[in-house]
Design a protein around this motif. Structure first.
Motif, short mmCIF file in Angstrom:
data_model
loop_
_atom_site.label_atom_id
_atom_site.label_comp_id
_atom_site.label_asym_id
_atom_site.label_seq_id
_atom_site.Cartn_x
_atom_site.Cartn_y
_atom_site.Cartn_z
N VAL A 40 50.77 14.52 12.34
CA VAL A 40 49.42 14.45 12.92
C VAL A 40 48.99 15.84 13.40
CG1 VAL A 40 48.05 13.54 14.85
CG2 VAL A 40 49.51 12.00 13.55
N ASP A 80 40.65 10.26 14.71
CA ASP A 80 41.72 9.48 14.08
C ASP A 80 43.10 10.00 14.54
OD1 ASP A 80 42.63 7.44 12.20
OD2 ASP A 80 43.38 9.12 11.02
N GLN A 84 45.98 7.86 16.72
CA GLN A 84 47.37 7.70 16.29
C GLN A 84 48.36 8.14 17.36
OE1 GLN A 84 48.70 8.60 12.34
NE2 GLN A 84 46.63 8.67 11.55
N GLU A 87 48.61 5.63 20.16
CA GLU A 87 49.44 4.48 19.75
C GLU A 87 50.93 4.81 19.92
OE1 GLU A 87 48.17 3.60 15.78
OE2 GLU A 87 46.28 2.69 16.45
#
Length: 208
Positions: A40, A80, A84, A87
């Motif tokens: 990421v 986005d 992530q 989460e």
């Protein structure tokens, strides 16, 4: 009695083995999450590179539409990435993982990323505006008597006070730009330090 002891001993060793397997599975899952987190971060770095290139092109050509489109795409990408990471942070806080230290590490990166993004936007806004003394004059309010001739309302006697005002405005602009650039550099340094900690954690889990 001896039989009972053997059964208890067998049961204990089976429980220990099951626990070890469970720990091993958790380690693998943590490893997977941390690797995903680094992926990421790689996506974020690529998005910044695109933004930087797009902004340079905009400053040269002035293609406002293409630049606005790029900003929209980059915003979606950053949102986005943040989603992530949140989460993953939530999973690390889960009793199954119980790794509040890793959740905290990810949260620290998120805070710095937000700071970096805000300051990057500030830098671009400032660069788009330009230094006060170098900004283009808008002649909308001037009087046009003949084509190619007009009475310019911007012509004024250059007084000492006006010169001081320009110098102050420029100094304020320069300071704001320097401060934003320094803020981005500080955020990048802190993010890299946190990423190094993540890599150490990955190396430790791989060595288990």
């Amino acid at each position: 009695m001896e039989d009972f002891e053997k059964k208890v001993s067998l049961k204990d060793s089976m429980e220990i083995e099951a626990e070890n397997n469970n720990c091993s599975n958790k380690s693998n899952e943590i490893l997977h999450l941390l690797r995903r987190f680094l992926e990421v971060q790689q996506r974020r770095a690529q998005a910044y590179a695109r933004l930087k290139t797009g902004f340079s092109e905009y400053m040269k050509s002035g293609g406002e539409l293409a630049y606005q489109q790029l900003c929209s795409e980059i915003t979606v990408e950053f949102n986005d990435c943040s989603k992530q990471v949140l989460e993953m942070e939530s999973l690390f806080l889960n009793p199954d993982y119980c790794r509040a230290d890793l959740a905290e590490l990810l949260r620290a990166v998120q805070i710095q990323e937000k700071q970096k993004l805000n300051l990057t936007a500030t830098i671009q806004v400032l660069k788009k505006a330009g230094r006060p003394s170098e900004r283009l004059v808008n002649h909308e309010n001037c009087l046009f008597k003949k084509p190619m001739e007009h009475e310019c309302v911007h012509l004024h006697e250059i007084t000492e006070a006006a010169g001081t005002e320009d110098a102050e405005a420029n100094a304020e602009y320069d300071n704001a730009l320097k401060e934003a650039i320094r803020g981005v550099q500080d955020a990048v340094t802190t993010i890299n330090e946190h990423l190094e900690e993540v890599r150490y954690e990955i190396a430790a889990l791989e060595a288990e």
